[in-house]
Motif scaffolding. Structure first.
Motif, mmCIF file in Angstrom:
data_model
loop_
_atom_site.group_PDB
_atom_site.id
_atom_site.type_symbol
_atom_site.label_atom_id
_atom_site.label_comp_id
_atom_site.label_asym_id
_atom_site.label_seq_id
_atom_site.Cartn_x
_atom_site.Cartn_y
_atom_site.Cartn_z
ATOM 1 N N LEU A 282 0.835 -1.197 0.000
ATOM 2 C CA LEU A 282 0.000 0.000 0.000
ATOM 3 C C LEU A 282 0.874 1.253 0.000
ATOM 4 C CD1 LEU A 282 -2.932 1.252 0.373
ATOM 5 C CD2 LEU A 282 -2.382 1.276 2.813
ATOM 6 N N LEU A 283 1.879 1.276 0.876
ATOM 7 C CA LEU A 283 2.749 2.451 0.986
ATOM 8 C C LEU A 283 3.700 2.578 -0.204
ATOM 9 C CD1 LEU A 283 3.589 2.297 4.803
ATOM 10 C CD2 LEU A 283 1.948 3.790 3.646
ATOM 11 N N LEU A 284 4.203 1.442 -0.700
ATOM 12 C CA LEU A 284 5.080 1.503 -1.868
ATOM 13 C C LEU A 284 4.300 1.917 -3.110
ATOM 14 C CD1 LEU A 284 7.400 -1.622 -1.379
ATOM 15 C CD2 LEU A 284 7.809 0.759 -0.735
ATOM 16 N N GLY A 285 3.058 1.443 -3.222
ATOM 17 C CA GLY A 285 2.218 1.884 -4.324
ATOM 18 C C GLY A 285 1.941 3.377 -4.249
ATOM 19 N N PHE A 286 1.728 3.873 -3.037
ATOM 20 C CA PHE A 286 1.539 5.303 -2.822
ATOM 21 C C PHE A 286 2.756 6.077 -3.323
ATOM 22 C CE2 PHE A 286 2.190 9.018 -0.040
ATOM 23 C CZ PHE A 286 1.005 9.706 -0.268
ATOM 24 N N GLY A 287 3.953 5.578 -3.002
ATOM 25 C CA GLY A 287 5.181 6.245 -3.442
ATOM 26 C C GLY A 287 5.364 6.213 -4.946
ATOM 27 N N ILE B 120 -4.399 10.719 -6.339
ATOM 28 C CA ILE B 120 -5.376 11.694 -5.840
ATOM 29 C C ILE B 120 -4.662 12.888 -5.215
ATOM 30 C CG2 ILE B 120 -7.129 12.084 -4.068
ATOM 31 C CD1 ILE B 120 -8.118 9.237 -4.561
ATOM 32 N N LEU B 121 -3.683 12.608 -4.364
ATOM 33 C CA LEU B 121 -2.988 13.697 -3.678
ATOM 34 C C LEU B 121 -2.108 14.505 -4.636
ATOM 35 C CD1 LEU B 121 -2.050 11.946 -0.320
ATOM 36 C CD2 LEU B 121 -3.870 13.593 -0.745
ATOM 37 N N ALA B 122 -1.484 13.823 -5.596
ATOM 38 C CA ALA B 122 -0.626 14.530 -6.552
ATOM 39 C C ALA B 122 -1.427 15.188 -7.666
ATOM 40 C CB ALA B 122 0.393 13.567 -7.161
ATOM 41 N N ALA C 31 -2.761 18.535 -5.382
ATOM 42 C CA ALA C 31 -1.858 19.557 -5.930
ATOM 43 C C ALA C 31 -2.639 20.675 -6.611
ATOM 44 C CB ALA C 31 -0.886 18.913 -6.913
ATOM 45 N N LEU C 32 -3.710 20.323 -7.320
ATOM 46 C CA LEU C 32 -4.493 21.349 -8.008
ATOM 47 C C LEU C 32 -5.218 22.258 -7.018
ATOM 48 C CD1 LEU C 32 -5.887 19.193 -10.930
ATOM 49 C CD2 LEU C 32 -4.324 21.125 -11.145
ATOM 50 N N LYS D 69 -9.074 25.010 -12.099
ATOM 51 C CA LYS D 69 -8.217 23.982 -11.503
ATOM 52 C C LYS D 69 -8.973 23.209 -10.424
ATOM 53 C CE LYS D 69 -4.763 26.895 -10.640
ATOM 54 N NZ LYS D 69 -5.105 28.078 -11.455
ATOM 55 N N ALA D 70 -9.864 23.894 -9.695
ATOM 56 C CA ALA D 70 -10.669 23.201 -8.681
ATOM 57 C C ALA D 70 -11.640 22.225 -9.333
ATOM 58 C CB ALA D 70 -11.429 24.214 -7.831
ATOM 59 N N ASP D 71 -12.236 22.593 -10.470
ATOM 60 C CA ASP D 71 -13.115 21.674 -11.208
ATOM 61 C C ASP D 71 -12.335 20.434 -11.649
ATOM 62 O OD1 ASP D 71 -15.316 23.358 -11.042
ATOM 63 O OD2 ASP D 71 -14.881 24.364 -12.942
ATOM 64 N N ILE D 72 -11.159 20.662 -12.188
ATOM 65 C CA ILE D 72 -10.331 19.545 -12.667
ATOM 66 C C ILE D 72 -9.974 18.622 -11.510
ATOM 67 C CG2 ILE D 72 -8.144 18.932 -13.767
ATOM 68 C CD1 ILE D 72 -8.272 21.690 -15.180
ATOM 69 N N ALA D 73 -9.626 19.210 -10.368
ATOM 70 C CA ALA D 73 -9.269 18.401 -9.202
ATOM 71 C C ALA D 73 -10.449 17.550 -8.751
ATOM 72 C CB ALA D 73 -8.810 19.312 -8.065
ATOM 73 N N THR D 74 -11.640 18.152 -8.680
ATOM 74 C CA THR D 74 -12.813 17.441 -8.177
ATOM 75 C C THR D 74 -13.252 16.327 -9.117
ATOM 76 O OG1 THR D 74 -13.586 19.425 -7.035
ATOM 77 C CG2 THR D 74 -15.211 17.703 -7.447
ATOM 78 N N VAL D 75 -13.360 16.644 -10.398
ATOM 79 C CA VAL D 75 -13.924 15.684 -11.349
ATOM 80 C C VAL D 75 -12.884 14.652 -11.787
ATOM 81 C CG1 VAL D 75 -15.113 15.404 -13.555
ATOM 82 C CG2 VAL D 75 -15.548 17.424 -12.150
ATOM 83 N N SER D 76 -11.717 15.130 -12.232
ATOM 84 C CA SER D 76 -10.729 14.224 -12.810
ATOM 85 C C SER D 76 -9.916 13.492 -11.760
ATOM 86 C CB SER D 76 -9.789 15.011 -13.740
ATOM 87 O OG SER D 76 -8.808 14.179 -14.289
ATOM 88 N N LYS D 77 -9.536 14.193 -10.690
ATOM 89 C CA LYS D 77 -8.582 13.616 -9.753
ATOM 90 C C LYS D 77 -9.184 13.186 -8.412
ATOM 91 C CE LYS D 77 -5.590 13.837 -12.819
ATOM 92 N NZ LYS D 77 -5.323 12.555 -13.526
ATOM 93 N N LEU D 78 -10.470 13.332 -8.241
ATOM 94 C CA LEU D 78 -11.147 12.731 -7.084
ATOM 95 C C LEU D 78 -12.175 11.722 -7.579
ATOM 96 C CD1 LEU D 78 -11.694 15.623 -4.494
ATOM 97 C CD2 LEU D 78 -10.183 13.643 -4.316
ATOM 98 N N TYR D 79 -13.207 12.227 -8.237
ATOM 99 C CA TYR D 79 -14.230 11.341 -8.795
ATOM 100 C C TYR D 79 -13.609 10.322 -9.753
ATOM 101 C CZ TYR D 79 -18.194 10.015 -11.759
ATOM 102 O OH TYR D 79 -19.121 9.317 -12.485
#
Length: 445
Positions: free
Chosen positions: A32-37, A175-177, A181-182, A279-289
């Motif tokens: 899990l942690l190595l995949g995160f990295g 998600i975090l990157a 980031a966005l 950038k907030a739209d992109i973060a919500t739709v592309s990188k969260l949802y």
């Protein structure tokens, strides 16, 4: 996690009790942690976070596409993977062969992210390109070491759990990157965004320091001890197992499998901005949802391979990836409309996750454990190489035509992969399907 030098006695991983046992092992949490990295640096160094930043700083699409080629080390990691298979990294060799490369690469990835936080693309891209080169080399090295660690740390019957936890960690890193980031860039600027990602690399560093080194597999072929042998044998082994004709077709099919998806990756971030999304739209739709849809698609792919075998799932994945590109025509036709953004991301990420799992499961069945890092790195590189190079000039294609024509033509590039699959169809043995029900998805755009 660090509980000895050898694996415990083999145990059964069948049934629900076996699944709970597999997911409860220290190795699963380590993955899990190595995949995160592995997931954390990909977007800000080689994909959408970087291209979105460059577009936000006013760079033209052609330049963004060319700069993306600086991350080409992610595509060429098979060239130095034989060294990872054969030797420990000198400065950290006390950790063992796999962990020595993990720690060294993770530290360099963190340093390159911190350096990218301080560069100013609007004042010149020379230093940015330099640090992207360093970061992509270290990130690719980390990926090769993690893949080899995953395959070697546990028996095949436990690989489903390790692949699933790796996938989950990788997607959390994305998600975090991506979204993280966005959001930070929207409210605090790109410097804060990249510094935050760099600090998060401490988590996989700690995991590497406390996890145990896998026991090296017993060699089933005689290894040459010289450097030339380290590079040559993994490739000759692949063709000796499959034959020249079948081996070449397999490599070509892997290289074209996700071409329609890979070719649009560089332009995704700039397209979202040009279509009128913040950038907030992109973060919500592309990188969260979108990321969670990708996770769902990845597990659907694993279930599909386990239930129906490779051939039908390979066909469904190839066609699905191509058709999902057409969903972006909705965004081109209805710019700034959130429903169009959600519809496109639903189709794209669901099939992207599905296809990534199917492809990784297929590639894993082709890998010789005597040359784990090298052969797997070769296959992963081929899966990304053609699309990455075309993606490098994709900005000029869009400027010469339009986003709509670009997405339409990218979907049509599925035809060569379908022709190769037709030739391979009677030659793919369904019994080759590995026990793992899930697999780590390839990096999305």
């Amino acid at each position: 996690m660090s509980d000895g030098a050898t694996e415990p006695a083999p145990v059964s991983y069948k049934g629900w009790r076996g699944i709970r046992r597999a997911f409860g092992t220290p190795s699963a949490f380590v993955m899990l942690l190595l995949g995160f990295g592995s997931g954390l640096p990909f977007l800000p160094i080689a994909s959408m976070t970087l291209s979105t930043r460059l577009r936000d700083d006013g760079l033209d699409l052609g330049s963004i596409g060319l700069i993306s080629l600086a991350s080409f080390f992610y595509l060429l990691k098979f060239l130095w993977a034989p060294l990872i298979d054969r030797y420990a990294f000198p400065l950290t060799a006390f950790l063992g062969r796999r962990r020595s490369w993990l720690l060294a690469s993770q530290l360099v990835v963190g340093a390159s992210l911190a350096a990218l936080a301080l560069v100013r693309p609007d004042l010149g891209v020379g230093s940015l390109v330099g640090w992207v080169l360093v970061g992509s080399f270290a990130g690719a090295t980390q990926d090769s070491a993690v893949d080899a660690y995953r395959i070697e740390i546990a028996p095949a019957s436990a690989q489903a759990a390790l692949a699933a936890t790796y996938t989950l960690g990788y997607r959390i890193g994305l998600i975090l990157a991506g979204a993280g980031a966005l959001y930070l860039a929207e409210f605090r600027g790109w410097t804060a965004a990249y510094l935050g990602i760099a600090l998060l690399m401490l988590l996989p560093v700690v995991a590497t320091l406390v996890c145990r080194e896998p026991v090296a597999p017993e060699a089933t072929v005689e290894r040459r001890i010289d450097v030339i042998g380290a590079f040559w044998q993994p490739f000759t082994s692949f063709f000796s197992r499959n034959g020249l004709a079948l081996g070449l077709v397999l490599l070509a099919f892997v290289g074209l499998f996700k071409f329609p998806d890979q070719v649009i990756g560089v332009m995704a971030g700039p397209f979202y901005l040009d279509a009128g999304y913040s950038k907030a739209d992109i973060a919500t739709v592309s990188k969260l949802y979108g990321i969670w849809l990708g996770i769902g698609g990845a597990f659907l792919g694993g279930v599909g391979v386990a239930a129906f075998g490779f051939r039908r799932m390979l066909l469904l994945a190839v066609v699905g990836v191509a058709l999902s590109n057409l969903a972006f025509l909705l965004m081109a036709r209805f710019p700034s409309e959130l429903w169009a953004f959600y519809a496109a991301i639903t189709a794209d990420n669901l099939f992207q996750g599905f296809a990534g799992t199917v492809l990784v499961a297929f590639m894993s069945s082709l890998t010789d454990r005597n040359f784990t890092a090298t052969q797997y790195a070769l296959l992963v590189s081929l899966a990304n190489l053609p699309g990455k190079f075309v993606g490098g000039v994709s900005g000029y294609i869009v400027e010469a035509t339009s986003y709509g024509m670009f997405f339409l033509s990218s979907a049509l590039t599925v035809v060569p992969a379908l022709l190769l699959l037709g030739w391979l169809w009677p030659r793919i043995a369904e019994s080759q399907a590995p026990p793992a029900a899930g697999a780590a998805a390839l990096p999305p755009h």
